[in-house]
Design a protein around this motif. Sequence first.
Motif, short mmCIF file in Angstrom:
data_model
loop_
_atom_site.label_atom_id
_atom_site.label_comp_id
_atom_site.label_asym_id
_atom_site.label_seq_id
_atom_site.Cartn_x
_atom_site.Cartn_y
_atom_site.Cartn_z
N LEU A 4 0.84 -1.20 0.00
CA LEU A 4 0.00 0.00 0.00
C LEU A 4 0.88 1.25 0.00
O LEU A 4 0.63 2.20 -0.75
CB LEU A 4 -0.92 -0.02 1.22
CG LEU A 4 -1.94 1.12 1.33
CD1 LEU A 4 -2.95 1.05 0.20
CD2 LEU A 4 -2.65 1.05 2.68
N LEU A 29 -6.20 6.32 -0.47
CA LEU A 29 -5.62 5.13 0.16
C LEU A 29 -5.92 5.09 1.66
O LEU A 29 -5.68 4.08 2.31
CB LEU A 29 -4.11 5.07 -0.08
CG LEU A 29 -3.66 4.93 -1.53
CD1 LEU A 29 -2.13 4.92 -1.60
CD2 LEU A 29 -4.24 3.70 -2.19
N GLY A 62 -6.48 -2.95 3.39
CA GLY A 62 -6.02 -2.25 2.20
C GLY A 62 -6.09 -0.74 2.26
O GLY A 62 -6.01 -0.07 1.22
N ARG A 63 -6.19 -0.17 3.45
CA ARG A 63 -6.26 1.29 3.62
C ARG A 63 -5.38 1.71 4.80
O ARG A 63 -5.27 1.01 5.80
CB ARG A 63 -7.69 1.75 3.91
CG ARG A 63 -8.69 1.37 2.87
CD ARG A 63 -8.80 2.44 1.83
NE ARG A 63 -9.84 2.10 0.88
CZ ARG A 63 -9.77 2.36 -0.40
NH1 ARG A 63 -8.73 2.97 -0.87
NH2 ARG A 63 -10.73 2.02 -1.22
#
Length: 137
Positions: free
Chosen positions: A8, A27, A113-114
Amino acid sequence: MPTTPSDLFREGIRLLLADDVTSWADLFAEDGVAEFPFAPAGYPRRVEGRTAISAYLRGLGENIAYQDFPHLVIHETAAPETIVVEMRATGRATATNAPFDMTYIAVITAEDGRFTHYRDYWNPLDIPGALQEAVGA
């Protein structure tokens, strides 16, 4: 979408180099937090929520054009959702075309995913004079 905090973060670097600050902000988790413990007067020390982080980063993108991250080391930690990053960024202050060269250490937590927490220990003494004028510091 990147699945690990390291992936990421690397995607974030790619987006900054592509001058895509909007996607960089995306993001972050909706309730993500960005902290800047060494921020001088006039700069925020804590920004909460993706919308506020996006606004903060948009201002950054209007003042800095990143050109390279010539030093980038990502340290995995015992907590799989947390990384520690050492990096150096170079570029230009857009208002004056003056060179920008800054080193950072960041402690980053990501889940699903963040980015959920991004603590950036940037050195305010390294802010070029031209950039200080552009952002009113």
